[in-house]
Scaffold this active site. Structure first.
Site, short mmCIF file in Angstrom:
data_model
loop_
_atom_site.label_atom_id
_atom_site.label_comp_id
_atom_site.label_asym_id
_atom_site.label_seq_id
_atom_site.Cartn_x
_atom_site.Cartn_y
_atom_site.Cartn_z
N ILE A 1 2.71 1.50 -3.69
CA ILE A 1 1.88 1.78 -4.86
C ILE A 1 1.23 3.15 -4.71
O ILE A 1 0.51 3.39 -3.74
CB ILE A 1 0.79 0.71 -5.04
CG1 ILE A 1 1.42 -0.65 -5.35
CG2 ILE A 1 -0.16 1.09 -6.18
CD1 ILE A 1 0.42 -1.78 -5.44
N ASP B 1 -2.51 12.46 -1.60
CA ASP B 1 -2.64 12.11 -3.02
C ASP B 1 -3.80 12.81 -3.70
O ASP B 1 -3.97 12.68 -4.91
CB ASP B 1 -2.83 10.59 -3.21
CG ASP B 1 -1.56 9.82 -2.93
OD1 ASP B 1 -0.60 10.46 -2.44
OD2 ASP B 1 -1.54 8.61 -3.17
N GLU C 1 -1.56 4.73 -5.14
CA GLU C 1 -2.94 4.40 -5.51
C GLU C 1 -3.63 5.53 -6.25
O GLU C 1 -4.45 5.32 -7.13
CB GLU C 1 -3.77 4.06 -4.25
CG GLU C 1 -3.23 2.92 -3.41
CD GLU C 1 -2.34 3.41 -2.29
OE1 GLU C 1 -2.15 2.66 -1.33
OE2 GLU C 1 -1.83 4.55 -2.38
N ASN D 1 -1.89 8.68 2.26
CA ASN D 1 -1.98 8.71 0.80
C ASN D 1 -3.27 9.35 0.32
O ASN D 1 -3.28 10.07 -0.68
CB ASN D 1 -1.86 7.29 0.24
CG ASN D 1 -0.46 6.73 0.37
OD1 ASN D 1 0.46 7.44 0.79
ND2 ASN D 1 -0.28 5.46 0.02
N ASP E 1 -2.09 17.44 -43.71
CA ASP E 1 -2.73 17.48 -45.02
C ASP E 1 -2.73 18.93 -45.49
O ASP E 1 -2.82 19.85 -44.67
CB ASP E 1 -4.15 16.94 -44.90
CG ASP E 1 -4.86 16.90 -46.24
OD1 ASP E 1 -4.27 16.39 -47.20
OD2 ASP E 1 -6.00 17.39 -46.32
N VAL F 1 0.84 -1.21 0.00
CA VAL F 1 0.00 0.00 0.00
C VAL F 1 0.87 1.25 0.00
O VAL F 1 0.58 2.25 -0.66
CB VAL F 1 -0.96 0.00 1.22
CG1 VAL F 1 -1.66 1.34 1.34
CG2 VAL F 1 -1.98 -1.12 1.08
N ALA F 2 1.99 1.21 0.76
CA ALA F 2 2.89 2.36 0.82
C ALA F 2 3.60 2.59 -0.50
O ALA F 2 3.81 3.72 -0.92
CB ALA F 2 3.91 2.15 1.93
#
Length: 887
Positions: free
Chosen positions: A286, A717, A288, A713, A330, A283-284
């Site tokens: 990754i 996060d 999330e 997190n 084009d 958990v630490a």
């Protein structure tokens, strides 16, 4: 032996092979049988993905799978809160992904929608109208101006038939169609003058053709097949995230395994305890919130781009723009206006700018009258309809405020000799003040052969050899500038000619002048090309138009230098004569690609991609769709673009403005920089958590529980990381070279900063824990460890938030007002600090998070430790700037 191409086959052979009759067509019975055998004349639909399938696809990422496993293990070991937290974050990220994918249109279905509803055919010797989907090979169809060609056909008869094929070939000028057999081989689509192609437009004349291809067997179907079979290209962002996820996964598994083994070897923890410790490490380690943060940052970039007329269909395209090395564009409708315009006029054997010629009197006025009279343009409620060249001649008169309605009423057309591609002339007869006037227009060289006089400054004089030579020289000069030159002449008569033939009418003419027409470049494109060049981005022109026309426009836009026009321009036929290896070795030499087919465009994009370049492709026609899909980012025109090109694209320009791409590139670079900041912030924080837990395990300390890590997190996060996504762009963002495909989120010093800042945070956290054990407030061992763990927990959380200020620049100082220019970031930081402290300050939350209530002395240590990260990082950056000349 390969079968001879249709354009090299005689009409009689084609009709015989198809077992049909030019006059009677097929019988209804035969048409029905062929329809049952071949199916409807429509393009095959692609299989669409359901919402549920889109949702499931979001869980195929390996990092997400690790999180799901961690959630399951946490649930089985009684840590339900941890499990719910993890699942909630994963599901929110999946919903974001599905929402974006659900908005994408299907390119093949858009192609299908373009089909014309009806076609005029001859069956059983009778004219009838049938649905275009019911056409079969061998059907004989009639075409008139305004019709859409319902299938691929071989022309049987042509009466001044012209078909505009820009959506297929990229060439804006209509093609003169003939029924004769062509001798040349290996002709590109634009030169197959005896063939008509599905979904192109008849602009002039009439004709009859036999259907030689329906549905997926047409050129349009060939493009649809290319779209269906081409693979989606992974963007640099997606590749970066996949690479990062792989690295993190290996590190997580390695560190978790070591921790598990070391913990068991010490003999003080059970298997369940070490399993929970390993989950805490996972958990630490990754991040999330990273997928959600990336999605939100891209979504915010999308909103800002939409305000500047760049509509993003696929989120990763926002960041991809920022790493673009090559823009392949084009020409028709993208770099140019797709609207023929009179740019030069030639009178009195001199060249003048059409826009500045005033007043239109004397010889110039006579020329203007002939431009309007010798013209088949029709006025409708929606504007003028007709050949783009002829409508440009009417527009020239209107731009000079001439009353052409009065001219038409006073001088109506009494007789005419229609244009045909063999003599390359058109003549009309009108009443004049003293009799009648015959106006003639056509190819300059043909016209000059039939002229004996010339009008000079209002006087009619003999057309001498010297003047004739000068006019032919002017014609060549204008042609080298990619101008389409038309000549105009007249003669006065007392009566309307009894015999309207070329031999009787088109002779003894008075030459009046030339017009030089061009599909002009968009006025803002040259500056956009220059800005792209300054940003290290190479612009290329990829078009179905002729080599000289393409080169001239490219020089005017700054895509091509005059000195390189012989070596940096390549045609589709030249491409066919090169092997893939030869082309890949020489692709960097070419800036202009002329007379190319759709598969050539894909080949060009692929060659640059093999060199590791990130390629953006712009376009508006059906012919651009496969290349748009193959490119790293396909950019379609919103106004003039077909639904097909939009469906295959990643981004749509709402204003068809090439300059909007440059703005989008700037936004893309800003988005990448902000994702990099968020990534540095998140990974440095996660590294600190992993090191802290690992060392705590080795020392036999109490470790941070999964819910503690998840809470940190969740708080860090979200708001601070999202706020980093709206940081303003750095001043030099558009003077830096493109990152290219090889760059990653860890480049530019970010990787090193993550490592040393993560280690630094871990050292501070462990120091606080050790200090709290050495100088405890509570003497009981259990309470001392709980206090130490709480102080470490709060230090880690606060320090991560303060470090968010540091990551705004890898090497630059954040001391001063620049640290707080982003108001959203300021509020996010303040809010997160309050929420983080709440779990300790509010007693009721203490048991949920396994923390104790801290006194003022302990809070002082936590705050000092947290703020120290800013001071230490600033010192390190100062050393980097002074010694290593960084930033």
């Amino acid at each position: 032996m390969a079968e001879q191409p249709l354009y090299n086959q005689d009409v009689t052979k084609v009709l015989s092979d198809l077992q049909t009759d030019e006059k009677k067509g097929l019988t209804q019975t035969e048409a029905n049988q062929r329809f049952l055998a071949d199916g409807p004349n429509q393009l095959k639909e692609a299989v669409s993905t359901t919402l549920f399938q889109k949702f499931i696809n979001q869980f195929k990422d390996f990092m997400i799978a690790i999180l799901l496993v961690a959630a399951v293990v946490a649930a089985f070991t009684g840590e339900l809160v941890d499990a719910i937290f993890i699942l909630a974050i994963v599901i929110i990220n999946a919903v974001f992904g599905v929402f974006q994918e659900a908005k994408a249109e299907d390119a093949i279905n858009a192609l299908k929608e373009m089909s014309t509803p009806n076609a005029n055919v001859i069956r059983d010797g009778k004219d009838m109208s049938v649905k275009s989907t019911e056409l079969v090979t061998g059907d004989v169809v009639r075409l008139e101006a305004g019709d859409i060609v319902p299938a691929d056909i071989r022309i049987i008869e042509s009466a001044s038939l012209q078909i505009e094929e820009a959506s297929l070939t990229g060439e804006s000028v209509p093609v003169d169609k003939v029924s004769t057999t062509l001798a040349a081989t290996d002709l590109p689509l634009g030169d197959r003058a005896n063939l008509g192609f599905m979904n192109t437009n008849v602009t002039y004349g009439r004709g009859i053709g036999v259907v030689v291809g329906v549905g997926m067997a047409t050129e349009m179907g060939h493009i649809a097949g290319m779209l269906e079979s081409s693979d989606e290209t992974k963007t640099p962002l997606q590749e970066n995230l996949i690479k990062l996820g792989r690295i993190l996964t290996y590190l997580i598994l390695f560190i978790a395994a070591i921790t598990f083994v070391v913990g068991l070897a010490r003999g003080r923890e059970t298997i369940i305890d070490m399993l929970l410790t390993s989950i805490s490490l996972a958990v630490a380690a990754i991040p999330e919130g990273l997928p959600a943060i990336v999605t939100i940052t891209l979504a915010l970039g999308t909103t800002r781009m939409a305000a500047r007329n760049a509509l993003i269909r696929k989120l990763p395209a926002v960041e991809t723009l920022g790493s673009t090395d090559i823009i392949g564009s084009d020409k028709t409708g993208t770099l140019t206006q797709n609207k023929m315009t009179v740019e030069k006029i030639v009178v009195n054997a001199e060249i003048y700018d059409a826009a500045t010629t005033e007043p239109l009197s004397g010889t110039v006025g006579r020329l203007a009258d002939i431009l309007a009279l010798n013209n088949d343009t029709k006025r409708t409620e929606n504007g003028y309809i007709g050949d783009p060249t002829e409508t440009a001649l009417i527009a020239f008169n209107e731009n000079h405020h001439r009353d052409i309605d009065t001219l038409f009423s006073e001088m109506p057309r009494l007789a005419e000799i229609p244009f045909d591609s063999e003599r390359k002339l058109m003549s009309t007869v009108h009443p004049a003040p003293n009799g009648y006037i015959i106006t003639v227009k056509g190819a300059p060289d043909e016209l000059l052969k039939r002229a004996t006089k010339i009008e000079m400054a209002g006087n009619i004089v003999a057309l001498s050899d010297d003047i004739r030579a000068k006019l032919l020289s002017i014609n060549s000069e204008l042609a080298t500038q990619a101008l389409r030159v038309l000549g105009f002449a007249y003669k006065l008569t007392d009566t309307v000619p009894e015999e309207m033939t070329s031999e009787a009418v088109e002779n003894e003419l008075v030459f009046t002048g030339f017009t030089g027409l061009i599909d002009p470049e968009r006025p803002e494109v040259a500056q956009a090309v220059a800005e792209a060049k300054k940003a290290g981005i190479r612009s290329m022109m990829i078009t179905g138009d002729h080599r000289d026309t393409a080169a001239a426009i490219a020089i005017r836009l700054g895509i091509l230098d005059e000195k390189d026009k012989e070596t940096a321009v390549i045609s589709g036929s030249d491409l066919d004569n090169m092997t893939e290896n030869e082309f890949a070795a020489n692709v960097h030499k070419y800036s202009v690609y002329a007379r190319v087919a759709p598969e050539h465009k894909v080949k060009i994009v692929s060659a640059w991609q093999k060199k590791g370049k990130v390629v953006a492709m712009t376009g508006d026609g059906v012919n651009d769709a496969p290349a748009l899909k193959t490119a790293d980012i396909g950019i379609a025109m919103g106004i003039t673009g077909t639904e097909v090109s939009k469906g295959a694209s990643d981004m749509v320009l709402a204003d068809d403005n090439f300059a909007t791409i440059v703005h989008a590139v700037e936004e893309g670079r800003k988005v990448f920089a902000n994702i990099q900041k968020a990534l540095q912030y998140l990974l440095a924080s996660n590294l600190a958590e992993v090191i802290s837990i690992f060392v705590m395990t080795l020392l036999g300390w109490h470790i941070l529980a999964p819910i503690m890590i998840l809470w940190i997190n969740l708080v860090t996060d979200t708001l601070p990381a999202i706020a980093l996504g709206v940081e303003p762009a750095q001043k030099d963002v558009m003077t830096q070279k493109p990152r290219g495909r090889s760059a990653s989120f860890l480049s530019g010093g970010v990787g090193a900063a993550i490592v040393w800042q993560g280690i630094l945070q871990a050292v501070i956290v462990l120091s606080v824990y050790g200090f709290a054990l050495t100088y405890p407030v509570h003497l009981a061992d259990a309470e001392a460890h709980r206090d130490a763990l709480t102080m470490s927990f709060m230090t880690l959380g606060l320090m991560q938030m303060f470090n968010a200020i540091n990551v705004k620049s890898v090497y630059g100082s954040m001391l001063g007002k620049q640290a707080f220019q982003n108001k959203l970031f300021n509020w996010a930081l303040l809010s997160s600090l309050v929420v983080m402290a709440a779990v300790v300050v509010i007693p009721a939350l203490n048991p949920v998070f396994h923390v104790s209530h801290l006194d003022s002395y302990q809070w002082a240590i936590v705050l000092f430790a947290g703020i120290s990260i800013i001071i230490i990082v600033e010192i390190v950056k100062l050393v980097q700037r002074k010694i290593f000349k960084k930033g």
